[in-house]
Design an enzyme around this catalytic site. Structure first.
Site, PDB file in Angstrom:
ATOM      1  N   LYS A  51       0.845  -1.202   0.000  1.00 16.08           N
ATOM      2  CA  LYS A  51       0.000   0.000   0.000  1.00 16.08           C
ATOM      3  C   LYS A  51       0.883   1.257   0.000  1.00 16.08           C
ATOM      4  O   LYS A  51       0.641   2.206  -0.744  1.00 16.08           O
ATOM      5  CB  LYS A  51      -0.918  -0.004   1.233  1.00 16.08           C
ATOM      6  N   GLN A  95      -4.153  -1.658   9.823  1.00 15.33           N
ATOM      7  CA  GLN A  95      -4.141  -2.979   9.179  1.00 15.33           C
ATOM      8  C   GLN A  95      -4.732  -4.043  10.102  1.00 15.33           C
ATOM      9  O   GLN A  95      -4.391  -4.144  11.271  1.00 15.33           O
ATOM     10  CB  GLN A  95      -2.695  -3.342   8.787  1.00 15.33           C
ATOM     11  N   ASP A 118     -11.039   2.747   4.668  1.00 13.71           N
ATOM     12  CA  ASP A 118     -11.380   1.319   4.638  1.00 13.71           C
ATOM     13  C   ASP A 118     -12.897   1.117   4.684  1.00 13.71           C
ATOM     14  O   ASP A 118     -13.382   0.025   4.394  1.00 13.71           O
ATOM     15  CB  ASP A 118     -10.772   0.614   5.861  1.00 13.71           C
TER      16      ASP A 118
END
Ligand code: NDP
Length: 293
Positions: A51, A95, A118
């Site tokens: 990412k 994460q 997200d």
């Protein structure tokens, strides 16, 4: 049979991102993404690295916080609060999964919903259900929907069966497919581990989205001729013939299912590249909404 290339569609999404980044740069704005990793899970570490790299390749501002596995909940919340307040950061991602002592739901709730790229914050989950376009949709199902649109698969009026009901993939996928508009307007069935006679349901599907987490689970017998299959699965299976000792396979038994399909996504090269492309796209959207540009 059409193989839907996620690599190709992701390339198109990233080209769009590049154009938007240039436009924002002309206004003196650089979208910024912060990725927070707690602990040293190798798969998570690899995701965070890719990412970060994708951000840098595109010219986004990227900040990577790699915190030790011993980080306390309070310390992690403090990092999130700092990022919430940082005007150079428009997207924040912690994460998953964090170590067991971390209350992940509380961390997600601490992220400013305007920076929750997200799409896991309850506000964004609600916005998806409400079809509010200012919300953030989780990147993987958003990428699946984009693949269907780009591949010219008509979802309107189609029977879509989503296998899996996680908050990351299955549930938001079902909401996207049933929403009004392009890539939506489908009649949606959601199946899960308690579903009785899964095959009887999936054989009725025009479109199947498999998000199960079991290698090669969806077999030819589950699929009717002419179905469209989107394989979300990313599973490592041992393979001693390869130097690294494993290969990545999806949730679909590709070799037997593909010949029956009108269209199918491969693994790798299907949904995987879309997830990261949609993360970049969500970060730019967050930046535009926050800055009003
Ligand atoms: P979860 O484990 O959270 O969810 C799996 C779902 O599959 C659950 O709803 C479960 O049902 C259902 N399921 C399990 N066994 C069966 C069965 N025998 N029959 C029917 N349904 C079943 O996984 P995720 O949603 O997070 O991920 C799914 C897959 O997608 C994984 O392979 C993951 O690696 C991959 N993934 C890929 C991404 C990408 O970028 N391409 C991103 C995110 C995930 P129940 O709820 O009843 O337990």
């Amino acid at each position: 049979m059409q193989i839907i290339s996620g690599t190709e569609v992701a390339g198109k999404v990233l080209t769009e991102c590049t154009a938007q980044i240039s436009e924002l740069a002309a206004a003196g704005i650089r979208p910024g993404l912060a990725v927070v990793l707690v602990g040293d899970d190798p798969a998570s570490r690899a995701y965070v690295r890719s990412k970060d790299k994708k951000c840098r390749d595109l010219g986004l501002h990227s900040v990577k916080h790699e915190l030790p596995a011993t980080t306390t909940q309070e310390e992690l919340l403090a990092v999130v609060r700092e990022l919430n307040a940082d005007p150079a950061i428009h997207g924040i991602l912690v994460q998953s999964p964090p170590p067991a002592h971390i209350d992940e739901a509380a961390v997600v709730r601490a992220i400013d919903p305007a920076k929750d790229v997200d799409g896991f914050h309850p506000i964004n989950v609600a916005k998806l259900a409400l079809e509010d376009p200012t919300g953030f949709v989780p990147c993987t199902p958003l990428g699946c929907q984009r693949l269907l649109i780009e591949a010219g698969i008509e979802t309107k009026g189609a029977h879509a069966v989503v296998i899996g009901r996680s908050m990351i993939v299955g549930k938001p996928m079902a909401l996207l497919l049933m929403a009004k508009g392009p890539g939506g307007d489908a009649t949606v069935t959601v199946a899960h581990s308690r579903t009785r006679d899964l095959g009887a349901i999936t054989r009725q599907a025009d479109i199947i989205v498999a998000a199960i987490g079991r290698p090669g689970f969806l077999k030819a017998e589950h699929v009717r001729e002419g179905a469209v299959v989107i394989d979300v699965g990313i599973n490592r299976v041992e393979d001693s013939s390869i130097e690294k000792g494993y290969r990545i396979v999806g949730d679909v038994a590709y070799d037997e299912v593909a010949p029956k399909c009108r269209a199918i996504t491969p693994v790798p090269g299907g949904v995987g590249p879309m997830t990261i492309a949609m993360l970049m796209s969500n970060t730019i959207k967050a930046c535009r909404q926050i800055t009003g540009k």
